[in-house]
Design a protein around this motif. Sequence first.
Motif, PDB file in Angstrom:
ATOM      1  N   SER A   1      -6.068   0.589 -13.785  1.00  0.00           N
ATOM      2  CA  SER A   1      -5.874   1.042 -12.384  1.00  0.00           C
ATOM      3  C   SER A   1      -4.743   2.492 -12.441  1.00  0.00           C
ATOM      4  CB  SER A   1      -5.085   0.098 -11.524  1.00  0.00           C
ATOM      5  OG  SER A   1      -6.028  -1.107 -11.469  1.00  0.00           O
ATOM      6  N   THR A   2      -4.872   2.911 -11.372  1.00  0.00           N
ATOM      7  CA  THR A   2      -3.913   4.119 -11.092  1.00  0.00           C
ATOM      8  C   THR A   2      -2.697   3.767 -10.244  1.00  0.00           C
ATOM      9  OG1 THR A   2      -5.931   5.652 -11.481  1.00  0.00           O
ATOM     10  CG2 THR A   2      -3.431   6.550 -10.428  1.00  0.00           C
ATOM     11  N   VAL A   3      -1.611   3.971 -10.657  1.00  0.00           N
ATOM     12  CA  VAL A   3      -0.419   3.599  -9.761  1.00  0.00           C
ATOM     13  C   VAL A   3      -0.027   5.059  -8.818  1.00  0.00           C
ATOM     14  CG1 VAL A   3       2.171   3.231  -9.901  1.00  0.00           C
ATOM     15  CG2 VAL A   3       0.765   2.419 -11.826  1.00  0.00           C
ATOM     16  N   LYS A   4      -0.178   4.396  -7.633  1.00  0.00           N
ATOM     17  CA  LYS A   4       0.071   5.119  -6.497  1.00  0.00           C
ATOM     18  C   LYS A   4       1.139   4.794  -5.512  1.00  0.00           C
ATOM     19  CE  LYS A   4      -4.533   6.584  -6.311  1.00  0.00           C
ATOM     20  NZ  LYS A   4      -6.045   6.859  -5.899  1.00  0.00           N
ATOM     21  N   VAL A   5       1.741   5.537  -4.718  1.00  0.00           N
ATOM     22  CA  VAL A   5       2.840   5.276  -3.661  1.00  0.00           C
ATOM     23  C   VAL A   5       2.082   5.776  -2.248  1.00  0.00           C
ATOM     24  CG1 VAL A   5       4.551   5.201  -5.092  1.00  0.00           C
ATOM     25  CG2 VAL A   5       4.060   7.254  -3.783  1.00  0.00           C
ATOM     26  N   GLU A   6       2.487   5.031  -1.173  1.00  0.00           N
ATOM     27  CA  GLU A   6       2.262   5.434   0.277  1.00  0.00           C
ATOM     28  C   GLU A   6       3.369   5.195   1.000  1.00  0.00           C
ATOM     29  OE1 GLU A   6       0.547   1.020   1.709  1.00  0.00           O
ATOM     30  OE2 GLU A   6      -0.750   2.645   1.162  1.00  0.00           O
ATOM     31  N   PHE A   7       3.346   5.661   2.222  1.00  0.00           N
ATOM     32  CA  PHE A   7       4.551   5.787   3.051  1.00  0.00           C
ATOM     33  C   PHE A   7       3.991   5.333   4.515  1.00  0.00           C
ATOM     34  CE2 PHE A   7       7.373   8.371   0.683  1.00  0.00           C
ATOM     35  CZ  PHE A   7       6.274   9.108  -0.028  1.00  0.00           C
ATOM     36  N   PRO A   8       4.149   3.862   4.436  1.00  0.00           N
ATOM     37  CA  PRO A   8       3.567   3.103   5.666  1.00  0.00           C
ATOM     38  C   PRO A   8       4.272   3.740   6.926  1.00  0.00           C
ATOM     39  CG  PRO A   8       3.928   1.484   4.055  1.00  0.00           C
ATOM     40  CD  PRO A   8       4.505   3.014   3.553  1.00  0.00           C
ATOM     41  N   ASP A   9       3.389   3.887   7.958  1.00  0.00           N
ATOM     42  CA  ASP A   9       3.907   4.223   9.608  1.00  0.00           C
ATOM     43  C   ASP A   9       4.812   5.348   9.297  1.00  0.00           C
ATOM     44  OD1 ASP A   9       4.755   0.635   9.795  1.00  0.00           O
ATOM     45  OD2 ASP A   9       2.790   1.902  10.264  1.00  0.00           O
ATOM     46  N   PHE A  10       4.703   6.444   8.317  1.00  0.00           N
ATOM     47  CA  PHE A  10       5.515   7.406   8.339  1.00  0.00           C
ATOM     48  C   PHE A  10       4.581   8.525   9.045  1.00  0.00           C
ATOM     49  CE2 PHE A  10       8.605  10.363   7.609  1.00  0.00           C
ATOM     50  CZ  PHE A  10       8.216  11.373   6.896  1.00  0.00           C
ATOM     51  N   VAL A  11       5.191   9.606  10.218  1.00  0.00           N
ATOM     52  CA  VAL A  11       4.580  10.364  10.656  1.00  0.00           C
ATOM     53  C   VAL A  11       3.827  11.658  10.124  1.00  0.00           C
ATOM     54  CG1 VAL A  11       5.914   9.460  12.942  1.00  0.00           C
ATOM     55  CG2 VAL A  11       6.679  11.412  11.580  1.00  0.00           C
ATOM     56  N   PHE A  12       4.317  11.797   8.866  1.00  0.00           N
ATOM     57  CA  PHE A  12       3.714  12.914   8.362  1.00  0.00           C
ATOM     58  C   PHE A  12       2.956  12.509   7.130  1.00  0.00           C
ATOM     59  CE2 PHE A  12       6.226  16.616   9.679  1.00  0.00           C
ATOM     60  CZ  PHE A  12       7.279  16.034  10.414  1.00  0.00           C
ATOM     61  N   ASP A  13       1.688  13.436   6.824  1.00  0.00           N
ATOM     62  CA  ASP A  13       0.842  13.067   5.865  1.00  0.00           C
ATOM     63  C   ASP A  13       1.457  13.885   4.405  1.00  0.00           C
ATOM     64  OD1 ASP A  13      -2.808  13.528   4.934  1.00  0.00           O
ATOM     65  OD2 ASP A  13      -1.317  12.140   4.158  1.00  0.00           O
ATOM     66  N   VAL A  14       2.239  13.115   3.852  1.00  0.00           N
ATOM     67  CA  VAL A  14       2.886  13.761   2.495  1.00  0.00           C
ATOM     68  C   VAL A  14       2.042  13.304   1.450  1.00  0.00           C
ATOM     69  CG1 VAL A  14       5.157  13.801   3.680  1.00  0.00           C
ATOM     70  CG2 VAL A  14       4.603  11.656   2.119  1.00  0.00           C
ATOM     71  N   GLN A  15       2.256  14.329   0.390  1.00  0.00           N
ATOM     72  CA  GLN A  15       1.317  13.885  -1.119  1.00  0.00           C
ATOM     73  C   GLN A  15       2.288  14.003  -2.004  1.00  0.00           C
ATOM     74  OE1 GLN A  15      -1.792  13.583  -1.082  1.00  0.00           O
ATOM     75  NE2 GLN A  15      -2.057  13.964   0.973  1.00  0.00           N
ATOM     76  N   THR A  16       2.320  13.022  -3.023  1.00  0.00           N
ATOM     77  CA  THR A  16       3.081  12.592  -3.995  1.00  0.00           C
ATOM     78  C   THR A  16       2.437  12.537  -5.486  1.00  0.00           C
ATOM     79  OG1 THR A  16       3.337  10.319  -3.878  1.00  0.00           O
ATOM     80  CG2 THR A  16       4.946  11.667  -2.733  1.00  0.00           C
TER      81      THR A  16
END
Length: 505
Positions: free
Chosen positions: A423-438
């Motif tokens: 697998s690849t470890v990723k992160v997300e930002f639930p319910d955040f109004v901006f579409d950010v990339q990390t």
Amino acid sequence: MAGGKQTPRQKMINLMYLVFIAMLALNMSKEVLSAFGLMNEKLEASNVDATTRNEAFLSGLAEKAKENEKQYGQLKQNADQVKALADDLNGYLASLKAEMLKGVENPKDYEVMDKGDFLDNKFFTGDKVSKDGEAFLAKIAAFRDGVAKIVPNVATSVKAKFATTPVKNRDGVPVDWLNYHYQGFPMVASLTKLTQLQADVKTTESEVLAQMLQGNLASQVSMTNYQAIVVLDKNAYFQGENVTGKVVLGRYDENIKPTSFNGPGKIENGQAVINMTAGAVGEQTIAGQFTFMENGENVPLKFAGKYVVVPRPNSATISADKMNSVYRGVENPMTISFAGVSDNNVTVSAPGLRKGSKPGQYMWNVTGLSGTSAMVNVTAKLPDGKTVSDKKPFNIREIPRPAPTLRGMSGSGKGNKNDLASSTVKVEFPDFVFDVQTTVQSFELYVPGNAAIVVSGDRFSDAAKKAIAKATRGDVITIMNIKTKLVGAPGYNMRGSSSFSWEVQ
């Protein structure tokens, strides 16, 4: 037990396994079925709108035929014949769809429409086309050939759109048109195709009617069908300011001249030019009447419009497009304007704020600002030369704490250890109004019975994979202390994410 004699129980297990594999292969994705259903609903709605437009078109033509039988009589007859052909095919398709859905309890439950038995049995007998299938093809041919005969100059396009000749499949092998489009498909797919065929009929009817009129009907309709429009230079005016604009017909033509005009202005080149002083603050009305000569008689055409008189502005309109806060690490879109003042006369200032490509649009980067709030200052130059100013504070917030995800699961998951290791470890930002990339810089892995392992990047290292391989069923493997970087904002330090737990099965 290859090569040995199988017990009845083993034979039964093998048979059940084969049946299960077959069921998986035949199981149509529920999401795909729902997508077909939603597409069918949109087509149905579009068909209703097309019917309304065509009926309005024919109604206008009927009125013109009454006024001038010699000019429009034959055109009206041809239009009626095309409509009859379209109604016949559309009615047949509607009855076919109703028959198809007769046994469906809920016509909106598309996920149960995964069988193709209805049309397979109706259109085909064995490997041949049935009588109903021949009737279906005959209906299409009757519409296609009938329209081509009535309007020869559209024959090529109509015959191409409603062709029922063999179609080559993906292997380049010719397949009968009916088999290619309607054999073996889920019911909801066939239902959508029939609705699309109805849409083609409606569109063809519209195109043919427009072609017969040769684009001239709109310019020949009665003056009573025109719409008088009040066009002001702007919709809101300062108290005491001159209201300027014009009243024009829906189809402006300087050659169309009224015999008289009663209203606040004077006639110039087929339009009424308005010049008057704005009244009291609030909504005001402009009204009057044109008079035109048609068939030897005066035809009155009234008009009415409204404009709003507002007090001179003393405050600005400042708002954040996303919400009433701005965030570090991202570009915050802003819409800033001053009521009644054009964008080129508005000056905006704030640390980190830059103007966008459109009037009133700005982008605000507050990453480098300290504290928990920032101020936007606005100055506007009024038409009379005076200036007014306003300001508004905004809260500065940090980007929310990211949540880890693996294989589409957030926070936790379960599965075999090989799936985890790949697998690849990723992160997300639930319910955040901006579409950010990390990007994930590193993380720590804890496998029961092993020391914690620090892994660089977002993929498991060889050491981590070896540790995962030692895990046994029921072990909970933890991924924690995930460090990330925000793409496009190298100077911004992201908050640490929560941990992710994986239960080995």
